[in-house]
Design an enzyme around this catalytic site. Structure first.
Site, PDB file in Angstrom:
ATOM      1  N   GLY A 268       0.805  -1.220   0.000  1.00 23.50           N
ATOM      2  CA  GLY A 268       0.000   0.000   0.000  1.00 23.50           C
ATOM      3  C   GLY A 268       0.834   1.263   0.000  1.00 23.50           C
ATOM      4  O   GLY A 268       0.667   2.141  -0.838  1.00 23.50           O
ATOM      5  N   MET A 270       4.693   3.207   2.075  1.00 18.41           N
ATOM      6  CA  MET A 270       5.880   2.986   2.889  1.00 18.41           C
ATOM      7  C   MET A 270       6.284   4.263   3.603  1.00 18.41           C
ATOM      8  O   MET A 270       6.391   5.327   2.995  1.00 18.41           O
ATOM      9  CB  MET A 270       7.023   2.474   1.992  1.00 18.41           C
ATOM     10  CG  MET A 270       8.304   2.197   2.730  1.00 18.41           C
ATOM     11  SD  MET A 270       8.070   0.918   4.005  1.00 18.41           S
ATOM     12  CE  MET A 270       9.252   1.468   5.210  1.00 18.41           C
ATOM     13  N   GLU A 271       6.537   4.125   4.911  1.00 16.21           N
ATOM     14  CA  GLU A 271       6.735   5.268   5.806  1.00 16.21           C
ATOM     15  C   GLU A 271       8.159   5.827   5.840  1.00 16.21           C
ATOM     16  O   GLU A 271       8.562   6.405   6.861  1.00 16.21           O
ATOM     17  CB  GLU A 271       6.335   4.845   7.224  1.00 16.21           C
ATOM     18  CG  GLU A 271       7.278   3.821   7.905  1.00 16.21           C
ATOM     19  CD  GLU A 271       6.859   2.363   7.782  1.00 16.21           C
ATOM     20  OE1 GLU A 271       6.123   2.029   6.820  1.00 16.21           O
ATOM     21  OE2 GLU A 271       7.285   1.551   8.620  1.00 16.21           O
ATOM     22  N   ASN A 272       8.955   5.718   4.769  1.00 16.03           N
ATOM     23  CA  ASN A 272      10.317   6.253   4.758  1.00 16.03           C
ATOM     24  C   ASN A 272      10.371   7.631   5.400  1.00 16.03           C
ATOM     25  O   ASN A 272       9.529   8.482   5.137  1.00 16.03           O
ATOM     26  CB  ASN A 272      10.807   6.380   3.313  1.00 16.03           C
ATOM     27  CG  ASN A 272      10.481   5.168   2.497  1.00 16.03           C
ATOM     28  OD1 ASN A 272      10.873   4.062   2.824  1.00 16.03           O
ATOM     29  ND2 ASN A 272       9.697   5.358   1.431  1.00 16.03           N
ATOM     30  N   HIS A 304      -1.921   6.278   8.447  1.00 16.79           N
ATOM     31  CA  HIS A 304      -1.083   5.165   8.905  1.00 16.79           C
ATOM     32  C   HIS A 304       0.403   5.497   8.717  1.00 16.79           C
ATOM     33  O   HIS A 304       1.203   5.388   9.655  1.00 16.79           O
ATOM     34  CB  HIS A 304      -1.458   3.897   8.133  1.00 16.79           C
ATOM     35  CG  HIS A 304      -0.649   2.694   8.480  1.00 16.79           C
ATOM     36  ND1 HIS A 304      -1.079   1.742   9.373  1.00 16.79           N
ATOM     37  CD2 HIS A 304       0.564   2.274   8.055  1.00 16.79           C
ATOM     38  CE1 HIS A 304      -0.158   0.801   9.494  1.00 16.79           C
ATOM     39  NE2 HIS A 304       0.857   1.088   8.701  1.00 16.79           N
ATOM     40  N   GLU A 305       0.765   5.908   7.522  1.00 16.11           N
ATOM     41  CA  GLU A 305       2.183   6.180   7.251  1.00 16.11           C
ATOM     42  C   GLU A 305       2.656   7.382   8.062  1.00 16.11           C
ATOM     43  O   GLU A 305       3.776   7.396   8.568  1.00 16.11           O
ATOM     44  CB  GLU A 305       2.435   6.395   5.757  1.00 16.11           C
ATOM     45  CG  GLU A 305       1.941   5.272   4.835  1.00 16.11           C
ATOM     46  CD  GLU A 305       2.345   3.871   5.255  1.00 16.11           C
ATOM     47  OE1 GLU A 305       3.418   3.702   5.871  1.00 16.11           O
ATOM     48  OE2 GLU A 305       1.585   2.918   4.978  1.00 16.11           O
ATOM     49  N   HIS A 308       3.396   6.365  11.614  1.00 13.40           N
ATOM     50  CA  HIS A 308       4.652   5.625  11.734  1.00 13.40           C
ATOM     51  C   HIS A 308       5.820   6.534  12.119  1.00 13.40           C
ATOM     52  O   HIS A 308       6.826   6.057  12.619  1.00 13.40           O
ATOM     53  CB  HIS A 308       5.011   4.940  10.407  1.00 13.40           C
ATOM     54  CG  HIS A 308       4.510   3.528  10.281  1.00 13.40           C
ATOM     55  ND1 HIS A 308       4.611   2.596  11.292  1.00 13.40           N
ATOM     56  CD2 HIS A 308       3.948   2.881   9.225  1.00 13.40           C
ATOM     57  CE1 HIS A 308       4.116   1.435  10.871  1.00 13.40           C
ATOM     58  NE2 HIS A 308       3.697   1.585   9.626  1.00 13.40           N
ATOM     59  N   GLU A 327       3.673  -2.151  13.458  1.00 15.45           N
ATOM     60  CA  GLU A 327       2.495  -2.285  12.591  1.00 15.45           C
ATOM     61  C   GLU A 327       1.195  -2.427  13.381  1.00 15.45           C
ATOM     62  O   GLU A 327       0.199  -1.792  13.068  1.00 15.45           O
ATOM     63  CB  GLU A 327       2.671  -3.437  11.599  1.00 15.45           C
ATOM     64  CG  GLU A 327       3.812  -3.224  10.591  1.00 15.45           C
ATOM     65  CD  GLU A 327       3.686  -1.936   9.789  1.00 15.45           C
ATOM     66  OE1 GLU A 327       2.608  -1.295   9.790  1.00 15.45           O
ATOM     67  OE2 GLU A 327       4.694  -1.539   9.152  1.00 15.45           O
TER      68      GLU A 327
HETATM   69  N1  TRP Z   1       5.690  -0.593   6.379  1.00 13.89           N
HETATM   70  C1  TRP Z   1       4.765  -0.569   5.288  1.00 13.89           C
HETATM   71  C2  TRP Z   1       3.438  -0.206   5.912  1.00 13.89           C
HETATM   72  O1  TRP Z   1       2.873  -0.308   6.680  1.00 13.89           O
HETATM   73  C3  TRP Z   1       4.587  -1.891   4.637  1.00 13.89           C
HETATM   74  C4  TRP Z   1       5.328  -2.103   3.360  1.00 13.89           C
HETATM   75  C5  TRP Z   1       5.349  -1.264   2.321  1.00 13.89           C
HETATM   76  C6  TRP Z   1       6.066  -3.236   2.940  1.00 13.89           C
HETATM   77  N2  TRP Z   1       6.062  -1.834   1.298  1.00 13.89           N
HETATM   78  C7  TRP Z   1       6.517  -3.030   1.667  1.00 13.89           C
HETATM   79  C8  TRP Z   1       6.391  -4.433   3.551  1.00 13.89           C
HETATM   80  C9  TRP Z   1       7.255  -3.967   0.962  1.00 13.89           C
HETATM   81  C10 TRP Z   1       7.142  -5.368   2.866  1.00 13.89           C
HETATM   82  C11 TRP Z   1       7.574  -5.148   1.591  1.00 13.89           C
HETATM   83  O2  TRP Z   1       2.785   0.392   6.093  1.00 13.89           O
HETATM   84 ZN    ZN Z   2       2.631   0.158   8.588  1.00 15.10          ZN
END
Ligand code: TRP
Ligand code: ZN
Length: 871
Positions: A268, A270-272, A304-305, A308, A327
């Site tokens: 979905g 990613m929280e970079n 959500h992100e 994080h 998570e």
């Molecule tokens: N940490 C991400 C989320 O919650 C999850 C995630 C995004 C992820 N891309 C990924 C996990 C690729 C494994 C591989 O919200």
């Molecule tokens: Zn997450």
């Protein structure tokens, strides 16, 4: 044999890192045919680890080309280090030194979408969980936190936008068409939170002032054509920032917060740190192209992100077994946010339904694992409903047991104690123990034991003494590697209602023992218990309600969730009875009590339309499957379709009135009340269509043609396309394609509507669509729409008796495994449940799993799921 290369990693083997990296300086030369990465790491021995003579061990993908390696400027020859199977080992290094490493990558050939890759011509990264080791050699584990400084160099015309974590601190041009930008992220972070983006992107910009007065620039980047679809994400982001300040006292900690939308993405979002990367499906929203469900998803995922940033980034995970630390907690946080922004009860119903259908099934299958797993072969396989959704329920139970004030004190203490650290779920619980003075050691079994507990409840009432007694027994079935389970500590929220609906008691019991009795005194008449209110624990509940009791709860329970739940229990009971009749060759029936109960709900204009829609939606085939002893797809489908048709005919006038009442003609708005009206309106239309009468086809067509929004347009399309009116269906599908062929996300819906069409010939239709120009097997969103869509939402055809659905899926998995193992392993899920079906189907599914197992060179991802499924 493929098994040898796939080792199992165990939690009990955890060792702290021998080497730490205080600073990481990266320079990326992004070019069309390759990318050169120069990494300079400030390495020092970990003072907390006794043995200072440990070799330096770095992870690095086997396919990555190592161009140069030096220590404090001294080039290392190949004999100075060992490189094997994803690991680089250097012996006899000094106590602290600078390691320089140059690697060469081929992002345009990276189809796994992990590490550095290209999405529609732009460079982007995905490093969680172990993608950073595809970029450079590094101690790629979350307990090694480092301060990153990143320079990106690229052609200015093609890649005018160059982004990474933190703040831009420098930039320039080389006079030959290339430019560069340096980013500095002051917060130490694990490598999985690293990100970069380079592309020709448009942006929506706004700003936000934090509670303490820090000015934050908010930037959402997307392709230029999608610039008009970013407002909702921006508003959601600002709402989330305000909410986290108010509810958790957490502020944002950098000057810039960026989100980038990419179309090729495995998950979905990613929280970079400071640079979230989002699947377009979780950030783009516009009334004309996005359904209400899509809007809610954008709001939830953006939040959500963002959340994080504290629960995950400032305080991160010690190792990947602790994944639910970030998570589970973050899903709980985003669920509460969504509940506050919309309808709390509806959100709870949606989440409980997801648990009961999909997470319970996972808990009962071969991949079952505790919220904190004990071992894995491939960590990507553990981004599961158990770690996310059940993990959130575990945090919710802590919130229920402690109450919101103590819970807030506990989260404050957790953030304060562990800011800048990589910690464990035990540390999280310890903070809750410290502020409450409670012993939560038994509670922690929720983290270590897999499986869904069952509560078996019985009661006695003594008319003479007015005493009412509840007996509660808890048990939990075995799961892989865990034969016997210890009792759990859980909150059981409940109420007692008199026969006339008056509430006699409301409260929350605490279960700790295998069997417990609870006494209530001064109860004037035999009460009806309303149990597990608000789904207070992620368990199954068995209490022998009479039909009359369920119907009373449906009418009168003061807990909205349990009103809905009573209706669902009643429907499940009736559907199971029809399944029995269907198998016995007896005629099926739709009893009058159901029809009159539904009439009452449908005509009561004082009820929230969203709630009515939830109540009048029959439990899905997937949920009925989860509940079945042995899954009989044919009987489930037949019983549910029979019931829907009967309710359609018996209440035709009422459906029409509800439709008209909800069809206000108001312009589209994405608020909870309007969404609720649309959901009831479209549910009513779906029942009207089931009567098979021409006027309702006309109504649907009119809605399709005249609606100003995707929710109504798509609902009408899918109803007509799935109906017996094949010609009109084909015509609308064609018109829809013509109208939206240039909108990738809308085309996913178009694929998904056809993939879930239950009429005969379903497999042939999806097979044909897989060669259609809008389908692209490299794009995970397309695979989810068509392939996962067919397997999950066309159960009757996926489970065709001849096994054609299974073979088709296995063919896809084998093909995709070479390209994108994460996606291949995810698509496998339906086949892993083979033991739940009749012998013939089970054998056919097992044969496909075996066929995959016999294939040489499976990825670790697919190998783990297939081998565990066959055990
Ligand atoms: N940490 C991400 C989320 O919650 C999850 C995630 C995004 C992820 N891309 C990924 C996990 C690729 C494994 C591989 O919200
Ligand atoms: Zn997450």
């Amino acid at each position: 044999m493929s098994s040898k290369q796939h080792e199992t990693i165990y939690l009990e083997d955890y060792q702290p890192p021998a080497w730490l990296i205080s600073h990481t300086e990266l320079r990326f030369e992004l070019e069309e045919e390759h990318t050169l990465v120069r990494a300079q790491l400030s390495v020092r021995a970990n003072p907390a680890v006794a043995d200072k003579r440990m070799p330096l061990e770095l992870f690095g993908d086997e396919a990555m080309e190592l161009c140069r390696l030096s220590i404090d400027g001294q080039i290392l020859e190949t004999c100075d280090y060992q490189r094997d199977a994803g690991c680089l080992r250097i012996q006899n290094v000094p106590e602290h030194f600078t390691l320089e490493c140059v690697t060469r990558l081929l992002p345009h050939e990276n189809t796994a979408l992990e590490g550095l890759y290209k999405s529609d011509g732009m460079f982007c990264t995905q490093c969680e969980a172990e993608g950073f080791r595809r970029i450079t050699f590094f101690p790629d584990r979350p307990d090694v936190m480092s301060v990153f400084r990143t320079t990106l160099v690229a052609d200015k015309a093609r890649y005018p936008v160059l982004l990474s974590n933190g703040n831009p601190v420098d930039n320039g041009e080389d006079g030959e068409g290339r430019h560069w930008v340096t980013w500095d992220d002051p917060w130490p972070k694990p490598s999985y939170l690293f990100a970069l983006v380079a592309g020709d992107l448009a942006l929506l910009e706004d700003n936000y002032t934090t509670l303490s007065g820090r000015e934050v620039a908010l930037r959402i980047y997307a392709e230029r054509k999608d610039l008009d679809k970013l407002d909702y994400a921006m508003q959601s982001l600002k709402n989330a920032m305000r909410w986290d300040e108010g509810v958790y006292g957490r502020e944002y900690d950098l000057d810039i917060y960026m989100i980038v939308a990419v179309d090729f993405f495995n998950m979905g979002a990613m929280e970079n740190k400071g640079l979230n990367i989002f699947n377009t499906s979780c950030v783009l929203a516009h009334p004309k192209t996005t359904t209400d469900l899509g809007f809610q998803r954008v709001e939830g995922v953006v939040a959500h992100e963002y959340f994080h940033n504290w629960s995950g980034n400032r305080v991160t995970c010690r190792d990947w077994f602790q994944l639910s630390l970030k998570e589970g907690f973050t899903v709980f946080r985003d669920a509460e946010f969504s509940a506050d922004m919309n309808s709390r009860t509806v959100k709870r119903i949606e989440d409980a339904t997801l648990l009961r259908t999909a997470q319970f099934a996972e808990d009962g299958g071969p991949m079952a694992h505790p919220v904190r797993p004990e071992s894995y072969m491939e960590i990507s396989n553990f981004y599961t409903l158990t770690v996310y959704e059940k993990g959130a329920e575990v945090v919710r139970m802590l919130h229920t047991l402690l109450g919101s004030e103590l819970f807030r004190k506990g989260s404050d203490l957790y953030f304060e104690r562990h800011d800048g650290q990589a910690v464990t779920t035990d540390d999280f619980v310890a903070a809750m123990e410290a502020v409450s003075g409670r012993d939560l050691s038994q509670f922690k079994r929720w983290y270590s034991q897999a499986g869904t507990p069952l509560l078996t409840v019985s009661d006695q009432y003594d008319e003479h003494t007015g005493e009412y007694c509840l007996n509660v027994r808890q048990s939990c079935p075995p799961s892989p590697g865990q034969e016997h389970k210890q009792p759990y500590h859980m909150p059981l929220a409940m109420g007692l209602l008199a026969e006339d609906g008056a509430e006699l008691y409301a409260g929350c019991l605490e279960l700790t023992g295998e069997e417990q009795q609870f006494r209530f005194t001064d109860i004037a008449s035999r009460p009806v218990p309303s149990l597990l209110r608000g789904f207070s624990a992620p368990v199954k509940l068995d209490y022998q309600y009479s039909d009359a009791q369920l119907l009373m709860l449906l009418r009168h329970d003061t807990d909205g969730f349990n009103r809905w739940d009573a209706g669902q229990r009643f429907c499940i009971r009736l559907l199971q009875e029809q399944m029995r009749r269907y198998r016995a060759g007896e005629p099926m029936q739709c009893p009058d009590v159901l029809i009159s109960a539904w009439r009452e709900l449908l005509t009561d204009a004082s009820l929230e339309p969203a709630m009515v829609a939830q109540c009048l939606e029959l439990p899905s085939e997937a949920q009925l499957s989860e509940l079945a002893e042995q899954i009989d797809v044919t009987a489930i489908h037949a019983a549910r379709e029979f019931m829907r048709a009967a309710l359609a005919t018996a209440l035709e006038q009422e459906w029409l009135q509800a439709y008209q009442r909800c069809d206000t003609g108001a312009a589209y708005a994405a608020d909870a009340a309007s969404m609720g009206r649309r959901s009831l309106k479209n549910l009513a239309l779906s029942y009207l269509m089931l009567t098979g009468c021409e006027p309702w086809l006309e109504l649907a067509r009119q809605q399709y043609e005249q609606s100003d929004n995707m929710t109504d347009q798509l609902a009408a399309l899918s109803l007509v396309a799935h109906s017996g009116f094949r010609e009109t269906g084909a015509e609308l599908l064609q018109a829809f394609y013509q109208q939206w062929q240039h909108e990738a996300l809308v085309m996913n819906q178009w694929l998904s509507v056809q993939a879930s069409d239950p009429t005969p010939g379903a497999l042939a239709r999806v097979q044909a669509l897989s060669t259609h120009p809008v389908f692209d097997a490299r794009n995970p969103n397309k695979l989810r729409a068509l392939i996962a869509g067919f397997c999950a939402r066309n159960l009757f055809h996926f489970h065709a008796e001849d096994g054609s659905g299974y073979e088709w899926l296995a063919d896809w998995i084998l093909q995709l495994d070479r390209r994108n193992p994460q996606i291949a392993a995810r698509l496998l899920t339906p086949l892993t449940r083979w033991k739940r079906y009749d012998t013939e189907r089970a054998a056919l599914m097992q044969a496909q799993l075996q066929r995959m197992m016999d294939t040489a060179e499976l990825s670790a991802d697919v190998y783990e799921v297939v081998s565990k499924s066959l055990m």
